[in-house]
Motif scaffolding. Structure first.
Motif, short mmCIF file in Angstrom:
data_model
loop_
_atom_site.label_atom_id
_atom_site.label_comp_id
_atom_site.label_asym_id
_atom_site.label_seq_id
_atom_site.Cartn_x
_atom_site.Cartn_y
_atom_site.Cartn_z
N ASP A 9 36.86 0.52 38.99
CA ASP A 9 36.34 1.57 38.50
C ASP A 9 36.45 1.00 36.62
O ASP A 9 36.95 1.93 36.33
CB ASP A 9 37.22 2.56 38.94
CG ASP A 9 36.15 3.82 38.85
OD1 ASP A 9 35.21 3.73 38.32
OD2 ASP A 9 36.98 4.84 39.08
N GLU A 10 35.14 0.41 36.62
CA GLU A 10 35.16 0.20 34.97
C GLU A 10 35.03 1.29 34.07
O GLU A 10 35.83 1.45 33.15
CB GLU A 10 33.88 -0.76 34.88
CG GLU A 10 33.73 -1.41 33.52
CD GLU A 10 32.58 -2.41 33.49
OE1 GLU A 10 32.76 -3.28 32.74
OE2 GLU A 10 31.90 -2.36 34.32
N ARG A 11 34.41 2.18 34.49
CA ARG A 11 34.07 3.53 33.65
C ARG A 11 34.60 4.97 34.42
O ARG A 11 34.19 5.73 33.85
CB ARG A 11 32.63 3.58 33.50
CG ARG A 11 32.14 2.57 32.37
CD ARG A 11 30.52 2.58 32.10
NE ARG A 11 29.81 2.70 33.48
CZ ARG A 11 29.36 1.57 34.00
NH1 ARG A 11 29.55 0.52 33.57
NH2 ARG A 11 28.46 1.40 35.38
N SER A 12 35.59 4.88 35.18
CA SER A 12 36.24 5.78 35.83
C SER A 12 35.20 6.73 36.43
O SER A 12 35.49 8.11 36.50
CB SER A 12 36.98 6.62 34.63
OG SER A 12 38.08 5.78 34.09
N GLU A 13 34.27 6.29 37.07
CA GLU A 13 33.23 6.97 37.79
C GLU A 13 33.46 7.05 39.21
O GLU A 13 32.88 8.06 39.94
CB GLU A 13 31.71 6.37 37.60
CG GLU A 13 31.50 6.43 36.07
CD GLU A 13 30.25 5.74 35.80
OE1 GLU A 13 29.36 6.03 35.11
OE2 GLU A 13 29.98 4.57 36.51
#
Length: 137
Positions: A9-13
C-alpha cells in the motif's frame, strides 16, 4: 478459513492504516506494508510473510512491474491494476516506452490470466471480465 494475503500500500490508499490497524476491510489474514515503494514492499513481504497473494495498486513504473515479476517467480499470485483502453492496449503508451516494455514482459511471463475491464455505459460503470491464453515462462 482464509489464506495469507499481503498488500503493498504505497500511498496508504488500500488499507488506510491508523496506528498499524487497517481502517478498511482487507481481510483478517492480510499483512499490509505501507509508505514504501511496491518493489520494497514486495521484497519484504515475500521474504518475511510468504503470502499466497499480493495486492498492489496501479502498475505505473518499471519498478512496479519488477515487483509483479518477482512475485510471479516466487509463486505468489498478484492482483494489480493498470490503465488502458482494453486488453489490446495494455502495454501501449501508458507512460512511455519503458512502461510499454515492462507490461508486455509481464503479459509474456504469464503474470496475469484475466482482467476486469471497467467501462462507462449510459453514465454507469459496467464491469466485464476478460481472460487470455496463459504463456508459460
Amino acid at each position: 478459513r482464509g489464506f495469507t494475503a499481503a498488500i503493498a500500500d504505497e500511498r496508504s490508499e488500500i488499507a488506510a492504516l491508523a496506528d498499524g490497524v487497517p481502517q478498511l476491510a482487507v481481510g483478517r489474514c492480510t499483512d499490509v506494508m505501507e509508505g514504501c515503494s511496491k518493489w520494497q514492499a514486495a521484497v519484504m513481504l515475500l521474504k518475511t510473510m510468504s503470502p499466497a497473494l499480493l495486492a498492489l495498486d496501479e502498475i505505473t513504473a518499471p519498478e512496479d512491474a519488477k515487483a509483479v515479476s518477482l512475485c510471479t517467480h516466487c509463486g505468489t499470485a498478484v492482483i494489480a491494476c493498470a490503465h488502458a483502453a482494453g486488453l489490446d492496449d495494455l502495454g501501449l503508451d501508458l507512460s512511455g516506452l519503458q512502461m510499454d516494455v515492462a507490461l508486455r514482459e509481464l503479459l509474456a511471463l504469464g503474470a496475469f490470466h484475466q482482467a476486469v475491464i471497467i467501462e462507462k455505459q449510459d453514465g454507469q460503470r459496467v464491469y466485464r471480465m476478460e481472460r487470455w491464453e496463459e504463456t508459460k515462462c
